[in-house]
Scaffold this active site. Structure first.
Site, short mmCIF file in Angstrom:
data_model
loop_
_atom_site.label_atom_id
_atom_site.label_comp_id
_atom_site.label_asym_id
_atom_site.label_seq_id
_atom_site.Cartn_x
_atom_site.Cartn_y
_atom_site.Cartn_z
N ASN A 152 0.84 -1.20 0.00
CA ASN A 152 0.00 0.00 0.00
C ASN A 152 0.88 1.25 0.00
OD1 ASN A 152 0.60 -0.77 2.71
ND2 ASN A 152 -1.13 0.40 3.52
N GLU B 243 0.33 5.28 0.56
CA GLU B 243 -0.60 6.34 0.96
C GLU B 243 -0.05 7.71 0.55
OE1 GLU B 243 -1.14 5.67 5.17
OE2 GLU B 243 -2.35 3.88 4.80
N ALA C 148 -0.84 12.32 1.42
CA ALA C 148 -1.47 13.27 2.34
C ALA C 148 -2.95 13.49 2.04
CB ALA C 148 -0.71 14.59 2.32
N TYR D 3 -5.71 11.62 1.90
CA TYR D 3 -5.95 10.23 2.33
C TYR D 3 -6.68 9.29 1.35
CZ TYR D 3 -4.79 12.06 7.03
OH TYR D 3 -4.19 12.65 8.11
N CYS E 191 -4.05 0.63 -2.53
CA CYS E 191 -3.98 -0.61 -1.76
C CYS E 191 -2.87 -1.53 -2.30
CB CYS E 191 -5.30 -1.36 -1.82
SG CYS E 191 -6.60 -0.67 -0.78
N GLU F 284 -3.06 -4.69 -2.98
CA GLU F 284 -3.56 -5.56 -4.06
C GLU F 284 -3.55 -4.82 -5.39
OE1 GLU F 284 -4.91 -4.89 -1.14
OE2 GLU F 284 -6.15 -6.52 -0.38
N CYS G 221 -10.11 -5.32 0.71
CA CYS G 221 -11.23 -4.39 0.86
C CYS G 221 -12.20 -4.58 -0.30
CB CYS G 221 -10.73 -2.96 0.92
SG CYS G 221 -10.19 -2.31 -0.67
N CYS H 189 -10.88 -3.72 -3.74
CA CYS H 189 -9.86 -4.68 -4.22
C CYS H 189 -10.48 -6.01 -4.60
CB CYS H 189 -8.74 -4.84 -3.20
SG CYS H 189 -7.65 -3.41 -3.18
N1 THU Z 1 -5.30 -1.63 2.63
C1 THU Z 1 -4.77 -2.41 1.63
O1 THU Z 1 -3.68 -2.12 1.11
N2 THU Z 1 -5.48 -3.48 1.23
C2 THU Z 1 -6.67 -3.86 1.76
O2 THU Z 1 -7.32 -4.74 1.23
C3 THU Z 1 -7.16 -3.22 2.99
C4 THU Z 1 -6.57 -1.89 3.26
C5 THU Z 1 -4.55 -0.42 3.04
C6 THU Z 1 -5.17 0.85 2.57
C7 THU Z 1 -4.61 1.85 3.56
O3 THU Z 1 -3.32 2.25 3.11
C8 THU Z 1 -4.41 1.01 4.83
O4 THU Z 1 -4.48 -0.35 4.45
C9 THU Z 1 -5.48 1.28 5.89
O5 THU Z 1 -6.75 1.16 5.37
#
Ligand code: THU
Length: 138
Positions: free
Chosen positions: A48, A50, A52, A54, A59, A61, A92, A95
């Protein structure tokens, strides 16, 4: 701890664990790694990332899928996802749909943590009655 019976899965899980350590997650502090075993037999990993603003982070995946597609592969044989915490780190909702694009209902999804496999499921279980490429066939 559950054990997958597929010998390819150990390498897949380690790749996802390594990818997790490269995560850029200063806002959530929740690092995730993913690794895809593609039809060509190669493993494509992602973490993942990220930023600023948000909601526009990426993700793990999605990163792994981008790496796979960039290498010309469009079929997921299996995917491993590694996250921290007591809860299972399942993909999530967004994904699940991203994985759906390149999978079948029986595609294994290995839900893992730093210690290994915690739960093995399938895309069909995580996203039943899904909408996919077939819906758009003429
Ligand atoms: N996240 C993933 O990378 N994959 C998922 O399936 C669940 C969430 C990440 C997104 C964000 O950077 C962090 O986890 C918190 O939600």
């Amino acid at each position: 701890m559950p054990k997958s019976d597929d010998p390819n899965h150990a390498a897949l899980i380690s790749a996802a664990q390594r990818a997790m350590h490269n995560a850029y997650a200063p806002y959530s502090n929740f690092q995730v790694g993913a690794a895809i075993l593609a039809e060509d037999g190669n493993i494509y990993a992602g973490c993942n990332v990220e930023n600023a603003a948000y909601p526009v982070g990426c993700c793990a995946e999605a990163s792994a899928i981008s790496a796979m597609v960039m290498s010309g592969q469009t079929s997921i044989a299996a995917i491993a996802v590694v996250g921290a915490g007591d809860e299972l780190c399942t993909p999530c909702g967004g994904c699940r749909q991203r994985i759906r694009e390149f999978s079948s209902e029986s595609t294994p999804i290995l839900v893992c943590d730093q210690n290994g496999l915690r739960h093995e499921t399938t895309l069909g279980e995580l996203l039943p009655l899904s909408f996919g490429p077939d819906n758009l066939q003429p």
